[in-house]
Motif scaffolding. Structure first.
Motif, PDB file in Angstrom:
ATOM      1  N   GLY A   1      32.841  30.014  45.351  1.00  0.00           N
ATOM      2  CA  GLY A   1      33.611  29.325  46.367  1.00  0.00           C
ATOM      3  C   GLY A   1      34.176  30.251  47.428  1.00  0.00           C
ATOM      4  O   GLY A   1      35.185  29.925  48.070  1.00  0.00           O
ATOM      5  N   LEU A   2      33.533  31.408  47.631  1.00  0.00           N
ATOM      6  CA  LEU A   2      34.033  32.413  48.564  1.00  0.00           C
ATOM      7  C   LEU A   2      33.043  32.639  49.700  1.00  0.00           C
ATOM      8  O   LEU A   2      31.879  32.245  49.631  1.00  0.00           O
ATOM      9  CB  LEU A   2      34.284  33.735  47.837  1.00  0.00           C
ATOM     10  N   GLU A   3      33.524  33.282  50.750  1.00  0.00           N
ATOM     11  CA  GLU A   3      32.696  33.747  51.847  1.00  0.00           C
ATOM     12  C   GLU A   3      32.903  35.238  52.008  1.00  0.00           C
ATOM     13  O   GLU A   3      33.935  35.787  51.573  1.00  0.00           O
ATOM     14  CB  GLU A   3      33.070  33.031  53.151  1.00  0.00           C
ATOM     15  N   VAL A   4      31.937  35.907  52.604  1.00  0.00           N
ATOM     16  CA  VAL A   4      32.075  37.348  52.870  1.00  0.00           C
ATOM     17  C   VAL A   4      32.830  37.502  54.184  1.00  0.00           C
ATOM     18  O   VAL A   4      32.247  37.685  55.259  1.00  0.00           O
ATOM     19  CB  VAL A   4      30.710  38.045  52.908  1.00  0.00           C
ATOM     20  N   THR A   5      34.141  37.384  54.091  1.00  0.00           N
ATOM     21  CA  THR A   5      35.029  37.501  55.242  1.00  0.00           C
ATOM     22  C   THR A   5      36.225  38.366  54.856  1.00  0.00           C
ATOM     23  O   THR A   5      36.518  38.552  53.667  1.00  0.00           O
ATOM     24  CB  THR A   5      35.546  36.133  55.703  1.00  0.00           C
ATOM     25  N   ARG A   6      36.912  38.852  55.856  1.00  0.00           N
ATOM     26  CA  ARG A   6      38.105  39.658  55.583  1.00  0.00           C
ATOM     27  C   ARG A   6      39.169  38.845  54.856  1.00  0.00           C
ATOM     28  O   ARG A   6      39.893  39.372  54.011  1.00  0.00           O
ATOM     29  CB  ARG A   6      38.662  40.227  56.889  1.00  0.00           C
ATOM     30  N   ALA A   7      39.260  37.564  55.189  1.00  0.00           N
ATOM     31  CA  ALA A   7      40.270  36.716  54.554  1.00  0.00           C
ATOM     32  C   ALA A   7      40.041  36.602  53.052  1.00  0.00           C
ATOM     33  O   ALA A   7      41.000  36.435  52.282  1.00  0.00           O
ATOM     34  CB  ALA A   7      40.271  35.333  55.200  1.00  0.00           C
ATOM     35  N   CYS A   8      38.786  36.688  52.619  1.00  0.00           N
ATOM     36  CA  CYS A   8      38.464  36.539  51.199  1.00  0.00           C
ATOM     37  C   CYS A   8      38.473  37.864  50.438  1.00  0.00           C
ATOM     38  O   CYS A   8      38.215  37.857  49.218  1.00  0.00           O
ATOM     39  CB  CYS A   8      37.088  35.889  51.040  1.00  0.00           C
ATOM     40  N   LEU A   9      38.752  38.964  51.094  1.00  0.00           N
ATOM     41  CA  LEU A   9      38.644  40.264  50.431  1.00  0.00           C
ATOM     42  C   LEU A   9      39.490  40.388  49.163  1.00  0.00           C
ATOM     43  O   LEU A   9      39.007  40.913  48.154  1.00  0.00           O
ATOM     44  CB  LEU A   9      38.983  41.396  51.410  1.00  0.00           C
ATOM     45  N   PRO A  10      40.739  39.935  49.143  1.00  0.00           N
ATOM     46  CA  PRO A  10      41.507  40.048  47.879  1.00  0.00           C
ATOM     47  C   PRO A  10      40.827  39.329  46.717  1.00  0.00           C
ATOM     48  O   PRO A  10      40.759  39.855  45.601  1.00  0.00           O
ATOM     49  CB  PRO A  10      42.861  39.436  48.229  1.00  0.00           C
ATOM     50  N   SER A  11      40.302  38.132  46.971  1.00  0.00           N
ATOM     51  CA  SER A  11      39.634  37.381  45.908  1.00  0.00           C
ATOM     52  C   SER A  11      38.323  38.042  45.518  1.00  0.00           C
ATOM     53  O   SER A  11      37.958  38.093  44.331  1.00  0.00           O
ATOM     54  CB  SER A  11      39.381  35.942  46.364  1.00  0.00           C
ATOM     55  N   LEU A  12      37.577  38.547  46.493  1.00  0.00           N
ATOM     56  CA  LEU A  12      36.320  39.237  46.208  1.00  0.00           C
ATOM     57  C   LEU A  12      36.566  40.486  45.380  1.00  0.00           C
ATOM     58  O   LEU A  12      35.831  40.783  44.426  1.00  0.00           O
ATOM     59  CB  LEU A  12      35.607  39.587  47.516  1.00  0.00           C
ATOM     60  N   ALA A  13      37.606  41.235  45.731  1.00  0.00           N
ATOM     61  CA  ALA A  13      37.914  42.456  44.989  1.00  0.00           C
ATOM     62  C   ALA A  13      38.294  42.130  43.545  1.00  0.00           C
ATOM     63  O   ALA A  13      37.851  42.801  42.604  1.00  0.00           O
ATOM     64  CB  ALA A  13      39.045  43.221  45.684  1.00  0.00           C
ATOM     65  N   ARG A  14      39.102  41.097  43.362  1.00  0.00           N
ATOM     66  CA  ARG A  14      39.507  40.714  42.006  1.00  0.00           C
ATOM     67  C   ARG A  14      38.305  40.257  41.193  1.00  0.00           C
ATOM     68  O   ARG A  14      38.134  40.646  40.030  1.00  0.00           O
ATOM     69  CB  ARG A  14      40.561  39.605  42.072  1.00  0.00           C
ATOM     70  N   ALA A  15      37.444  39.439  41.791  1.00  0.00           N
ATOM     71  CA  ALA A  15      36.256  38.980  41.077  1.00  0.00           C
ATOM     72  C   ALA A  15      35.318  40.143  40.768  1.00  0.00           C
ATOM     73  O   ALA A  15      34.693  40.176  39.703  1.00  0.00           O
ATOM     74  CB  ALA A  15      35.528  37.925  41.914  1.00  0.00           C
ATOM     75  N   GLY A  16      35.220  41.107  41.680  1.00  0.00           N
ATOM     76  CA  GLY A  16      34.374  42.266  41.437  1.00  0.00           C
ATOM     77  C   GLY A  16      34.817  43.064  40.231  1.00  0.00           C
ATOM     78  O   GLY A  16      33.999  43.493  39.407  1.00  0.00           O
ATOM     79  N   VAL A  17      36.125  43.251  40.106  1.00  0.00           N
ATOM     80  CA  VAL A  17      36.661  43.978  38.955  1.00  0.00           C
ATOM     81  C   VAL A  17      36.374  43.207  37.665  1.00  0.00           C
ATOM     82  O   VAL A  17      35.993  43.794  36.640  1.00  0.00           O
ATOM     83  CB  VAL A  17      38.174  44.214  39.137  1.00  0.00           C
ATOM     84  N   GLU A  18      36.524  41.891  37.702  1.00  0.00           N
ATOM     85  CA  GLU A  18      36.264  41.081  36.509  1.00  0.00           C
ATOM     86  C   GLU A  18      34.790  41.144  36.101  1.00  0.00           C
ATOM     87  O   GLU A  18      34.472  41.283  34.914  1.00  0.00           O
ATOM     88  CB  GLU A  18      36.663  39.633  36.777  1.00  0.00           C
ATOM     89  N   ILE A  19      33.898  41.047  37.071  1.00  0.00           N
ATOM     90  CA  ILE A  19      32.467  41.060  36.763  1.00  0.00           C
ATOM     91  C   ILE A  19      32.048  42.428  36.241  1.00  0.00           C
ATOM     92  O   ILE A  19      31.281  42.520  35.263  1.00  0.00           O
ATOM     93  CB  ILE A  19      31.657  40.674  38.019  1.00  0.00           C
ATOM     94  N   ARG A  20      32.538  43.462  36.838  1.00  0.00           N
ATOM     95  CA  ARG A  20      32.205  44.817  36.376  1.00  0.00           C
ATOM     96  C   ARG A  20      32.651  45.005  34.926  1.00  0.00           C
ATOM     97  O   ARG A  20      31.910  45.549  34.095  1.00  0.00           O
ATOM     98  CB  ARG A  20      32.879  45.845  37.286  1.00  0.00           C
ATOM     99  N   ALA A  21      33.843  44.540  34.596  1.00  0.00           N
ATOM    100  CA  ALA A  21      34.346  44.676  33.232  1.00  0.00           C
ATOM    101  C   ALA A  21      33.529  43.826  32.266  1.00  0.00           C
ATOM    102  O   ALA A  21      33.223  44.253  31.144  1.00  0.00           O
ATOM    103  CB  ALA A  21      35.824  44.285  33.178  1.00  0.00           C
ATOM    104  N   ALA A  22      33.154  42.622  32.676  1.00  0.00           N
ATOM    105  CA  ALA A  22      32.412  41.723  31.793  1.00  0.00           C
ATOM    106  C   ALA A  22      31.025  42.255  31.466  1.00  0.00           C
ATOM    107  O   ALA A  22      30.471  41.956  30.402  1.00  0.00           O
ATOM    108  CB  ALA A  22      32.300  40.345  32.435  1.00  0.00           C
ATOM    109  N   LEU A  23      30.444  43.062  32.370  1.00  0.00           N
ATOM    110  CA  LEU A  23      29.099  43.580  32.162  1.00  0.00           C
ATOM    111  C   LEU A  23      29.080  44.962  31.509  1.00  0.00           C
ATOM    112  O   LEU A  23      28.025  45.587  31.405  1.00  0.00           O
ATOM    113  CB  LEU A  23      28.361  43.660  33.515  1.00  0.00           C
ATOM    114  N   ALA A  24      30.220  45.419  31.042  1.00  0.00           N
ATOM    115  CA  ALA A  24      30.336  46.792  30.535  1.00  0.00           C
ATOM    116  C   ALA A  24      29.333  47.102  29.433  1.00  0.00           C
ATOM    117  O   ALA A  24      28.834  48.229  29.337  1.00  0.00           O
ATOM    118  CB  ALA A  24      31.761  47.056  30.048  1.00  0.00           C
TER     119      ALA A  24
END
Length: 362
Positions: free
Chosen positions: A214-237
């Motif tokens: 439910g996100l777009e690659v925009t500056r407004a979405c950066l906090p959500s993108l960063a949080r999701a990135g950390v979650e995905i990286r951890a889940a794939l460890a």
């Protein structure tokens, strides 16, 4: 905020030298701070032990085997000095120029960021190519192309520097072979379920369509993108798709790429992306090695034919152009073209009475 070992002020008695000189560049908006450990003018820099660049990187990372090892030796104090405030910032990137593996390369490099070291860095390779020509380390004509060969922890890469009218007009990064290793891996995040594609391109990247969350690659979405990135990286460890046959150094997710489709150009696909790396840091460029990973996935999907180009935009609006150069048993050889510009030279100092020492991170 939870403190990390690098969040606290470092002691003024840290082993970083009192003077460190750097040359700073940006490639498509992403910074790259160059420290030439081979230049005697730099003076006093600690050594990077190892017989190859990969060994030097493993030594720099330390016995913890990850980018969060709390203590990595004297050279790491230089990294912290340059990436931490007040001399740097959490999004800073850079590299130590070190000896190459053999005479086939002009030099080697250890890439570093806020949390430690990486095995690949396309935007850094482009910056290093421009720097090598700018400084005369690699002689170049006023017009034409000159190859710069660089040993990085993931192998030998190339930076072809394009020249016209006595100046550098662009750099083409030729990466180590890129290959896909897993497709449509379901990963649960706080924003919903994501389907993740995994590819290796000097480092391991996980690709996710931003719209799936439910996100777009925009500056407004950066906090959500960063949080999701950390979650995905951890889940794939522990996911087997993140393992590289080259061993632990090349294994594990380095970056999570969120992408969105844009209308194709006459030359091929057009996408916008943002790469989240380290502990939620944002790549300002379209990510050089990450572009290689995207090319491998697009080629496997049949969306990138012979002679096609990927127009790859960043969240800041800058652009790389990527293409598949050839196929090998190890994977696809990719080329990524962008522009790198010198932003300055610095002489950083450490006052022995400064209680902040090598600095801090917020």
């Amino acid at each position: 905020m939870t403190a990390t070992p690098e969040s606290a002020p470092a002691s003024a008695s840290a082993s970083a030298p009192t003077v460190v000189r750097t040359a700073d560049y940006h490639t498509a908006g992403e910074p790259f701070r160059i420290v030439d450990t081979l230049d005697t003018f730099s003076g006093g820099l600690p050594p990077a032990p190892g017989d190859t660049v990969a060994e030097r990187c493993a030594t720099a990372i330390g016995p913890g085997g990850s980018g969060t090892a709390p203590r990595r030796g004297a050279l790491d104090d230089v990294r912290r000095l340059l990436v931490q405030e007040p001399r740097g910032h959490a999004g800073m990137y850079g590299g130590f120029v070190v000896p190459p593996d053999d005479d086939g390369a002009h030099f080697g490099v250890l890439f570093w960021h806020k949390d430690g070291y990486s095995t690949a860095c396309g935007h850094g390779t482009m910056a290093l190519g421009a720097w090598a020509v700018d400084t005369g380390r690699v002689p170049a004509p006023a017009d034409g192309d000159v190859p710069v060969r660089i040993d990085v922890p993931s192998g030998r890469v190339g930076a072809t520097v394009h020249r016209a009218g006595g100046r550098t007009t662009g750099v083409t990064f030729r990466n180590v072979p890129a290959r896909t290793s897993a497709r449509k891996v379901p990963v649960a995040t706080t924003l919903g379920l994501a389907e993740v594609d995994i590819a290796h391109a000097g480092a391991c990247y996980a690709s996710v369509a931003a719209r799936d969350l439910g996100l777009e690659v925009t500056r407004a979405c950066l906090p959500s993108l960063a949080r999701a990135g950390v979650e995905i990286r951890a889940a794939l460890a522990t996911h087997p798709g993140t393992w590289h046959p080259g061993g632990p150094l090349l294994s594990g997710v380095y970056g999570v790429i969120f992408y969105e489709e844009l209308p194709d150009t006459p030359f091929g696909p057009h996408q916008r992306n943002v790469t989240v790396f380290a502990d939620g840091q944002i790549d300002r460029s379209p990510c050089g090695s990450g572009t290689s990973a995207r090319l491998a996935l697009l080629a496997e999907d049949g969306r990138l034919g012979a002679g096609d180009d990927l127009l790859h935009e960043s969240v800041t609006g800058t652009v790389f152009t990527g293409r598949v150069a050839s196929a090998t048993p190890a994977g696809l050889v990719t080329e990524v073209t962008g522009a790198a510009y010198r932003t300055g030279e610095h002489t950083f100092t450490v006052d022995p009475y400064d209680a902040l020492g090598t600095g801090f991170l917020l």
